[in-house]
Design an enzyme around this catalytic site. Structure first.
Site, short mmCIF file in Angstrom:
data_model
loop_
_atom_site.label_atom_id
_atom_site.label_comp_id
_atom_site.label_asym_id
_atom_site.label_seq_id
_atom_site.Cartn_x
_atom_site.Cartn_y
_atom_site.Cartn_z
N CYS A 279 -46.92 52.29 87.00
CA CYS A 279 -47.60 53.14 87.72
C CYS A 279 -46.94 53.96 89.00
O CYS A 279 -46.20 54.13 89.62
CB CYS A 279 -49.09 53.26 88.35
SG CYS A 279 -50.19 53.70 86.74
N1 LIG Z 1 -51.24 51.03 82.64
C1 LIG Z 1 -51.93 52.47 83.95
O1 LIG Z 1 -52.21 51.23 84.38
C2 LIG Z 1 -52.02 52.96 83.81
C3 LIG Z 1 -52.73 53.47 85.05
C4 LIG Z 1 -52.51 55.12 85.31
C5 LIG Z 1 -52.32 56.29 84.63
N2 LIG Z 1 -51.09 56.09 83.66
C6 LIG Z 1 -50.39 56.67 82.53
O2 LIG Z 1 -51.46 57.25 81.88
C7 LIG Z 1 -50.27 57.30 80.82
C8 LIG Z 1 -50.28 56.33 79.38
O3 LIG Z 1 -49.95 55.04 80.06
P1 LIG Z 1 -50.27 53.45 79.27
O4 LIG Z 1 -49.99 52.82 80.61
O5 LIG Z 1 -51.35 53.64 78.64
O6 LIG Z 1 -48.86 53.39 78.38
P2 LIG Z 1 -48.94 52.82 76.88
O7 LIG Z 1 -47.45 53.23 76.74
O8 LIG Z 1 -49.72 51.76 77.27
O9 LIG Z 1 -49.21 53.88 76.34
C9 LIG Z 1 -48.72 55.16 75.65
C10 LIG Z 1 -49.10 55.00 73.98
O10 LIG Z 1 -48.60 56.27 73.40
C11 LIG Z 1 -47.92 56.22 72.27
N3 LIG Z 1 -47.24 57.07 72.23
C12 LIG Z 1 -45.53 57.89 72.79
N4 LIG Z 1 -45.45 59.09 72.30
C13 LIG Z 1 -46.35 59.59 71.89
C14 LIG Z 1 -46.86 60.91 70.79
N5 LIG Z 1 -45.81 61.82 71.13
N6 LIG Z 1 -48.01 61.41 70.46
C15 LIG Z 1 -49.09 59.99 70.41
N7 LIG Z 1 -49.11 59.01 70.38
C16 LIG Z 1 -47.35 59.15 71.52
C17 LIG Z 1 -47.05 54.87 72.57
O11 LIG Z 1 -46.75 54.45 71.02
C18 LIG Z 1 -48.09 54.21 73.22
O12 LIG Z 1 -48.92 53.54 72.69
C19 LIG Z 1 -48.67 57.57 81.87
O13 LIG Z 1 -48.67 58.19 81.78
C20 LIG Z 1 -48.96 57.09 82.62
O14 LIG Z 1 -48.37 57.23 84.21
C21 LIG Z 1 -51.32 54.43 83.63
#
Ligand SMILES: NC(=O)c1ccc[n+]([C@@H]2O[C@H](COP(=O)([O-])OP(=O)(O)OC[C@H]3O[C@@H](n4cnc5c(N)ncnc54)[C@H](O)[C@@H]3O)[C@@H](O)[C@H]2O)c1
Length: 438
Positions: A279
């Site tokens: 982030c």
């Molecule tokens: N991790 C954090 O602390 C956090 C906090 C706030 C916001 N975010 C935001 O949330 C979003 C997700 O982050 P995250 O940390 O959960 O990511 P992550 O990588 O842990 O999870 C994303 C998931 O999406 C899946 N994926 C990828 N392409 C896909 C598709 N086409 N169809 C279905 N699934 C698909 C991946 O396999 C993975 O399991 C991002 O935009 C991130 O910036 C993350």
């Protein structure tokens, strides 16, 4: 006869209120899995869709891979039929709601990488049907929901706010934070139309403690970027102050702690070896990319990005100077890193500054080892390193505390180490000639 807007909205509203709506979560990572669990706990039947066969298999086996979700919480929901996972987007045909939680990284050029949002929306669009609520949660630049997602869903001839409902809701989850988790972090939501916002509000209100509706998707998108830009810039300031204090021989940690006693107008941020995670180092560049198109240079963001990017070098220089002061050179020294995850008490290595610090020291000729109870192995310059027991710190010429996990035995560390560079003030209050602080 009732107008179609009201009947579509009323039918979905009723399903949401009665918790018979079929909930879908696309992307079962750090954000998506906790969200899916929260809605399953609230009594909904939830389907998680992910491209990863490994993740869907583990969810269906009740085996959690997200630190904040114990398998003991996940497994009973799976057994009760409240939560299941699949790689098949065909499941969308049976769903009433979808939250999209896919990654939004940066390209090498620091431009937004929209490919995960686009590909998941293309897959959703193939099975999209009237009466659905779709909410994008992935962090992104203002305009994404209306300009990228909406056209993909209206291709079918359906209209947002009438035939289906589309919102953006920023995700604020803070992995490893025991006090604030998905259920008790207030949820901001903004829809393409007032009816969309209201549907999003109603949906989240079933499972989360507080919902904060805003007037548009763009406001909701911008809220997240403001929050993370605020953190990134203030950390940049703390890092710059740390470098200034270092130059003039002042303990920056003592300064920040004393300043934080001011009961108003000050909020402490702390320096460190560099930014990490999915982030803070990334999201502000979504904003600067967008504003550049409008002819505005995001100068605070660029400056903080530069200063924060210097910190791994600053930390490596500290190690080099500490070794030199002890009559040693980095070249040929054994350096032991304590903690490699990007922050305390989590297992996430994404963008971790530890990798930069390790690589810089390795390139100067040091031999690197590390301990981290949350990260069993990592790749450094293409070579696999395995975590060592904490006792291994006793064999090193210098120990560097990069991530201050709470399970480390700091008292034993001070006893066994020859020299310690503490980049996190983990040894606050400990007086020893062995300790060099950032
Ligand atoms: N991790 C954090 O602390 C956090 C906090 C706030 C916001 N975010 C935001 O949330 C979003 C997700 O982050 P995250 O940390 O959960 O990511 P992550 O990588 O842990 O999870 C994303 C998931 O999406 C899946 N994926 C990828 N392409 C896909 C598709 N086409 N169809 C279905 N699934 C698909 C991946 O396999 C993975 O399991 C991002 O935009 C991130 O910036 C993350």
């Amino acid at each position: 006869m009732m107008p179609i807007v009201e009947t579509t909205a009323a039918a979905l509203e009723e399903k949401i209120r009665k918790r018979t709506a079929r909930v879908g979560v696309v992307g079962l990572g750090y954000v998506g899995l906790p969200l899916a669990v929260e809605f399953a706990k609230a009594g909904f039947r939830v389907t998680g869709i992910d491209v990863s066969e490994d993740k869907t298999r583990r969810v269906n086996a009740g085996d959690s891979y997200v630190g904040d979700i114990p398998s003991a919480t996940l497994a009973p929901l799976v057994e009760a039929g409240k939560l299941r996972a699949t790689t098949d987007f065909g499941a969308v045909a049976d769903l009433d709601t979808i939250n999209i939680c896919v990654p939004t990284p940066l390209r090498k050029t620091k431009d937004p990488d929209m490919s995960f949002i686009v590909s998941s929306c293309q897959d959703i669009a193939r099975h999209f049907h009237p009466g659905m609520l779709v909410i994008l949660e992935s962090t992104t630049y203002p305009g994404t929901t209306d300009e990228v997602v909406l056209p993909m869903l209206t291709k079918s001839g359906l209209e947002a706010g009438r035939d289906f409902f589309l919102c953006f809701s920023p995700e604020r989850v803070d992995p490893g934070n025991p006090k604030y988790q998905t259920a008790n972090i207030p949820k901001v939501v903004g829809g393409c139309t007032p009816a969309c916002t209201e549907m999003g509000r109603l949906f989240y209100a079933q499972a989360l403690e507080q919902v904060v509706p805003v007037s548009s998707t763009q406001v909701a998108e911008m809220v997240k970027l403001l929050e993370n830009t605020f953190r990134m810039i203030n950390i940049g300031l703390a890092n710059e102050i740390a470098m200034m204090c270092d130059r003039i021989g002042i303990n920056v940690w003592e300064v920040i702690d004393a300043a934080a006693t001011k009961p108003f107008g000050f909020m402490p941020f702390y320096p460190g070896p560099g930014l990490g995670g999915h982030c803070i180092p990334i999201d502000p560049f979504y904003l600067s990319w967008k504003t550049k198109q409008a002819g505005i240079e995001a100068r605070f963001i660029e400056l903080a990005g530069y200063i924060n990017g210097q910190m791994p070098h600053f930390a490596a220089d500290k190690v080099q100077n500490a070794l030199n002061d002890a009559g040693k050179a980095v070249k040929g020294s054994r350096i032991h890193i304590m903690g490699v995850a990007y922050k305390r008490d989590i297992d996430d290595m994404r963008e971790s500054p530890a990798l930069d610090v390790m690589l810089l020291l390795q390139r100067l000729g040091a031999t690197i080892g590390y301990s981290d109870p949350h990260v069993a192995s990592l790749r450094l310059d293409g070579v696999e390193l395995k975590a060592l027991p904490e006792e291994a710190a006793g064999d090193a010429d210098c120990v560097v505390i990069v991530t201050d996990h709470s399970v480390f035995d700091y008292r034993a560390l001070v006893e066994r180490a020859r020299l310690i560079v503490d980049t996190r003030n983990a040894l606050k209050g400990v007086v020893s000639k062995k300790i060099v602080r950032l």
